[in-house]
Design an enzyme around this catalytic site. Structure first.
Site, mmCIF file in Angstrom:
data_model
loop_
_atom_site.group_PDB
_atom_site.id
_atom_site.type_symbol
_atom_site.label_atom_id
_atom_site.label_comp_id
_atom_site.label_asym_id
_atom_site.label_seq_id
_atom_site.Cartn_x
_atom_site.Cartn_y
_atom_site.Cartn_z
ATOM 1 N N ASP A 126 34.073 11.447 29.319
ATOM 2 C CA ASP A 126 34.689 11.994 30.527
ATOM 3 C C ASP A 126 35.282 10.849 31.338
ATOM 4 O O ASP A 126 34.789 9.722 31.282
ATOM 5 C CB ASP A 126 33.653 12.745 31.366
ATOM 6 C CG ASP A 126 33.272 14.090 30.761
ATOM 7 O OD1 ASP A 126 34.095 14.682 30.043
ATOM 8 O OD2 ASP A 126 32.142 14.547 31.014
ATOM 9 N N ASP A 144 38.282 19.516 28.695
ATOM 10 C CA ASP A 144 37.637 20.423 29.644
ATOM 11 C C ASP A 144 38.686 21.180 30.458
ATOM 12 O O ASP A 144 38.545 22.375 30.720
ATOM 13 C CB ASP A 144 36.731 19.651 30.607
ATOM 14 C CG ASP A 144 35.601 18.913 29.912
ATOM 15 O OD1 ASP A 144 35.173 19.337 28.820
ATOM 16 O OD2 ASP A 144 35.151 17.894 30.465
#
EC number: 3.4.23.36
Length: 167
Positions: A126, A144
């Site tokens: 991330d 995402d």
């Protein structure tokens, strides 16, 4: 859903899933190769946004990230099942149903991007950190984002389909 020849079905939109997958993995590799890990190495972009390289061992919002490792395979299995289901649905849709095919392809591309991370690295990379004051939204990535946008498109389509059938 009817029987549509494969060439005229929504699976023609899987190219979008491939583009999302390639872009997601490419960005993650750039982040891993060029950024230091964690908060001290963040890159401040805007007053409410940083680039921040972190590992997510769980799912959305780091759900189950504190577990012993079994969640890696659970989330991988779920992603494969959802990908198979959406691909099947795409095969039953005409390629002209752009809205749903784009939504499904976005979810597939994002899911496969995160599965790649789980299988290869044991975690999801991330790097997007949005915040307001001291409140930080959990870090996330392109995969995402495309999953969320695709899911929102499906929900919106569900509402518009109900409105059309009432009319």
């Amino acid at each position: 859903m009817s029987n549509i020849p494969l060439k005229q079905s929504g699976v023609r939109w899987l190219w979008l899933a491939i583009v999302i997958f390639i872009a997601d993995i490419a960005i993650k590799l750039v982040v891993m190769d060029n950024m230091g890990y964690g908060w001290p190495n963040r890159i401040e972009i805007l007053p409410f946004f940083n680039l921040l390289y972190v590992h997510n061992y769980g799912a959305a919002f780091s759900f189950l990230s504190d577990q012993a490792g079994w969640q890696r395979w659970l989330f991988t299995g779920i992603a494969f099942a959802v990908t198979a289901m959406l691909t099947y649905w795409m095969s039953k849709l005409p390629s002209s149903d752009k809205w749903n095919n784009i939504a499904y392809a976005m979810i597939i591309g994002g899911a496969v991007g995160n599965v790649f991370d789980r299988v290869v690295h044991g975690f999801v990379v991330d790097y997007l950190d949005f915040f307001w004051g001291n409140y930080h939204w959990p870090a996330f990535n392109l995969a995402d984002s495309t999953i969320c946008v695709g899911a929102a498109m499906i929900i919106l389509d569900g509402f518009s389909s109900k409105e059309k059938s009432k009319a």
